[in-house]
Design an enzyme around this catalytic site. Structure first.
Site, mmCIF file in Angstrom:
data_model
loop_
_atom_site.group_PDB
_atom_site.id
_atom_site.type_symbol
_atom_site.label_atom_id
_atom_site.label_comp_id
_atom_site.label_asym_id
_atom_site.label_seq_id
_atom_site.Cartn_x
_atom_site.Cartn_y
_atom_site.Cartn_z
ATOM 1 N N HIS A 237 0.817 -1.274 -0.699
ATOM 2 C CA HIS A 237 0.211 -0.125 0.142
ATOM 3 C C HIS A 237 0.985 1.250 0.157
ATOM 4 O O HIS A 237 1.882 1.390 0.360
ATOM 5 C CB HIS A 237 -0.675 -0.642 1.102
ATOM 6 N N ASP B 63 6.435 2.065 5.981
ATOM 7 C CA ASP B 63 4.770 1.115 6.404
ATOM 8 C C ASP B 63 4.284 1.935 5.857
ATOM 9 O O ASP B 63 3.543 3.197 5.685
ATOM 10 C CB ASP B 63 4.558 1.144 7.887
ATOM 11 N N GLU C 40 -5.409 1.285 2.445
ATOM 12 C CA GLU C 40 -5.203 0.672 3.150
ATOM 13 C C GLU C 40 -4.847 0.517 4.946
ATOM 14 O O GLU C 40 -5.890 -0.277 6.048
ATOM 15 C CB GLU C 40 -4.099 -0.395 3.248
ATOM 16 N N GLU C 41 -4.638 1.818 5.583
ATOM 17 C CA GLU C 41 -4.655 2.239 6.701
ATOM 18 C C GLU C 41 -5.717 2.520 7.047
ATOM 19 O O GLU C 41 -5.930 2.545 8.166
ATOM 20 C CB GLU C 41 -3.458 3.883 6.913
ATOM 21 N N ASP D 179 3.682 -6.300 3.359
ATOM 22 C CA ASP D 179 3.301 -5.459 4.336
ATOM 23 C C ASP D 179 4.725 -5.980 5.284
ATOM 24 O O ASP D 179 5.564 -6.855 5.301
ATOM 25 C CB ASP D 179 2.405 -5.586 4.395
ATOM 26 N N HIS E 225 4.961 2.596 12.767
ATOM 27 C CA HIS E 225 3.847 3.718 13.076
ATOM 28 C C HIS E 225 4.285 5.003 13.900
ATOM 29 O O HIS E 225 3.040 6.147 13.978
ATOM 30 C CB HIS E 225 2.552 3.059 13.491
HETATM 31 ZN ZN LIG Z 1 0.945 -1.075 6.014
#
Ligand SMILES: [Zn+2]
Length: 348
Positions: free
Chosen positions: A73, A189, A223-224, A244, A324
């Site tokens: 993503h 990410d 995706e998030e 991922d 994150h």
């Molecule tokens: Zn991810």
């Protein structure tokens, strides 16, 4: 068989460029265009945009009786302006899941509807220890965080005159830095894995190879928030390899120097048969991989399963520390993940 070589310099350059292209969920057009331009330059692929705004790349295979799909993503965490405060500062609404303390003190840019960028900092509203004393330890929540703009604004009106409105996107500084093979940045990410897929395509092209089966690469863009690859993968794909980041931390086998096979996360176990095949492929290539379970994690593979997708799904990716947050991984993990993708593409 021996795999085509991975151009680590290409991978790093592509990744740096993508990390520096802001793409919070909902504002991914520029990042998708960046990936599209890179794939067009490599050549030999078919591309289309889905109606949802994702990029679908098709690689013609030696065979096409059991097409495969991979996904990574391009969307990331970010924020939107929720409201303009009386002080002229901004209250935010988060895009994706993260605690406020992970971005406290971080630089950001507010993109106005007219496309102007206004610089600022994400701060706790009682930010000065000399003024607020103990209150600086207060709870970080939507109501207690704000953006201090680097513009002379003292009122909501001043800020509105800058062109800022509720709904404007806020880009959190990626702060990309390479040292000793490490890369630290926000949004590894999942931009790291988009780089894995594109560098795999380049390796195939450089070596004049086709994948074993016709293969779809979906660069997803939601995706998030949980529904990225729920749509966009052609219905004839028999399996999906989600690529991922692997979750690194206490109790995890994953680390920043290796690629991981995730066999279970918050959404339950992945497809056992496909996971076993990925293990055998890695072992045949001498790839030292990890096997892990991620306790608080969901993937685009599960998004497709939840949407009714009838196909096998497995998940691999490079170990990313402090996910994150201000993330970090190492080139070794990135190259290994790309090699694993190549092994998957080239084998039965
Ligand atoms: Zn991810």
């Amino acid at each position: 068989m021996s795999l085509p070589s991975v151009d680590a310099t290409y991978l790093q350059d592509f990744l740096s460029g993508l990390l520096n292209t802001p793409s919070p969920t909902g504002y991914t057009e520029e990042a998708i265009a960046y990936v599209e331009a890179a794939a067009a330059k490599i050549g030999g692929v078919k591309m289309e945009r889905t109606r949802k705004g994702a990029l679908l790349i098709t690689l013609e295979g030696e065979r096409s009786d059991a097409p495969r799909a991979l996904t990574a993503h391009a969307d990331t965490l970010g924020a939107m302006v929720k409201e303009i405060k009386g002080s002229g500062r901004l209250r935010l609404s988060k895009l994706g899941g993260y605690p406020w303390n992970f971005v406290e003190g971080e630089g950001c840019r507010v993109r106005t509807e007219q496309g102007e960028m206004i610089r600022g900092t994400i701060l706790f509203s009682k930010a000065s220890v000399h003024v607020y004393g103990q209150q600086v330890d207060g709870k970080r929540e939507d109501d207690s965080m704000e953006v201090r703009l680097d513009a002379p604004t003292r009122s909501a009106d001043d800020t509105r005159k800058l062109g800022i409105q509720p709904g404007d996107f806020v880009f959190i500084d990626p702060r990309v830095e390479w040292t000793n093979g490490f890369v630290r940045s926000r949004h590894l990410d999942d931009k790291a894995c988009v780089a894995n897929l594109i560098s795999a395509v380049k390796s195939l092209r450089d070596a004049g190879l086709k994948p074993r089966q016709t293969t779809y690469l979906l660069i997803s863009n939601y995706e998030e928030v949980g529904h990225g690859a729920a749509a966009g993968i052609p219905a004839d794909a028999v399996e999906l390899l989600a690529v991922d980041m692997a979750a690194v931390g206490d109790g995890q086998t994953s680390d920043e120097f290796h690629a991981t096979l995730c066999v279970k996360d918050s959404g339950g176990p992945y497809h056992h048969g496909m996971s076993q095949r990925l293990r055998r492929l890695a072992e045949a290539e001498g790839l030292e991989y990890r096997v892990d379970i991620y306790p608080f994690y969901g993937s685009d593979g599960e998004a497709l399963w939840r949407a009714g997708g009838d196909l096998a799904v497995a998940l691999i990716g490079p170990g990313v520390d402090a996910s994150h947050n201000y993330e970090r991984t190492h080139t070794d993990a990135l190259v290994d993940t790309t090699r694993w993708v190549l092994a998957y593409l080239l084998n039965d």
